[in-house]
Motif scaffolding. Structure first.
Motif, PDB file in Angstrom:
ATOM      1  N   VAL A   9       1.975   9.412  -5.808  1.00 25.53           N
ATOM      2  CA  VAL A   9       2.501  10.742  -5.503  1.00 25.53           C
ATOM      3  C   VAL A   9       3.583  11.113  -6.508  1.00 25.53           C
ATOM      4  O   VAL A   9       3.628  12.244  -7.012  1.00 25.53           O
ATOM      5  N   GLU A  10       4.450  10.164  -6.824  1.00 20.97           N
ATOM      6  CA  GLU A  10       5.518  10.414  -7.794  1.00 20.97           C
ATOM      7  C   GLU A  10       4.933  10.768  -9.156  1.00 20.97           C
ATOM      8  O   GLU A  10       5.409  11.694  -9.824  1.00 20.97           O
ATOM      9  N   SER A  60       0.824  -1.205   0.000  1.00 25.91           N
ATOM     10  CA  SER A  60       0.000   0.000   0.000  1.00 25.91           C
ATOM     11  C   SER A  60       0.860   1.258   0.000  1.00 25.91           C
ATOM     12  O   SER A  60       0.592   2.206  -0.746  1.00 25.91           O
ATOM     13  N   VAL A  61       1.905   1.258   0.815  1.00 24.23           N
ATOM     14  CA  VAL A  61       2.803   2.416   0.873  1.00 24.23           C
ATOM     15  C   VAL A  61       3.503   2.612  -0.467  1.00 24.23           C
ATOM     16  O   VAL A  61       3.609   3.745  -0.975  1.00 24.23           O
ATOM     17  N   LYS A  62       3.959   1.521  -1.072  1.00 26.70           N
ATOM     18  CA  LYS A  62       4.621   1.626  -2.381  1.00 26.70           C
ATOM     19  C   LYS A  62       3.658   2.166  -3.435  1.00 26.70           C
ATOM     20  O   LYS A  62       4.034   3.000  -4.264  1.00 26.70           O
ATOM     21  N   ASP A 100       5.394  14.279 -11.088  1.00 26.41           N
ATOM     22  CA  ASP A 100       5.916  14.314 -12.456  1.00 26.41           C
ATOM     23  C   ASP A 100       4.970  15.061 -13.387  1.00 26.41           C
ATOM     24  O   ASP A 100       5.413  15.861 -14.228  1.00 26.41           O
ATOM     25  N   ASP A 101       3.647  14.835 -13.244  1.00 26.63           N
ATOM     26  CA  ASP A 101       2.668  15.537 -14.069  1.00 26.63           C
ATOM     27  C   ASP A 101       2.706  17.035 -13.816  1.00 26.63           C
ATOM     28  O   ASP A 101       2.638  17.841 -14.757  1.00 26.63           O
ATOM     29  N   GLU A 102       2.830  17.431 -12.546  1.00 25.33           N
ATOM     30  CA  GLU A 102       2.891  18.849 -12.210  1.00 25.33           C
ATOM     31  C   GLU A 102       4.150  19.494 -12.780  1.00 25.33           C
ATOM     32  O   GLU A 102       4.112  20.630 -13.263  1.00 25.33           O
TER      33      GLU A 102
END
Length: 89
Positions: free
Chosen positions: A77-78, A69-71, A82-84
């Motif tokens: 989030v990554e 779940s954390v991964k 990256d999109d931002e």
């Protein structure tokens, strides 16, 4: 999970105490009584070991689920970051 572990532990302790008391008050030779107590304690040790192994397996499964779940969240989030970065570049 905590409550069921406590219940099982209390049950095993109660069974052991009952077995020992029953053997102590049984009209047998001391050596036979000691042998039965040793057998009962050995059985109790095996039951405790088995229960501990089950708890360890459950904890390992939980650890794997939490880690996955954390991964997954980290990858989400990554991807958002990256999109931002691409939008503002």
């Amino acid at each position: 999970m905590k409550d069921s572990g406590k219940v099982v532990t209390a049950l095993l302790a109660g069974l052991a105490a009952g077995a020992v008391l029953g053997l102590l008050f049984a009209p047998e030779k001391g050596s036979e009584t000691r042998d039965k107590i040793n057998d009962s304690l050995s059985d109790l040790a095996d039951a405790i070991k088995e229960r501990a192994e089950q708890q360890i397996d459950q904890l390992n499964e939980l650890k794997e689920k939490v880690l996955a779940s954390v991964k997954s969240k980290a990858h989400q989030v990554e991807s958002i970051i990256d999109d931002e970065i691409e939008e503002h570049a």
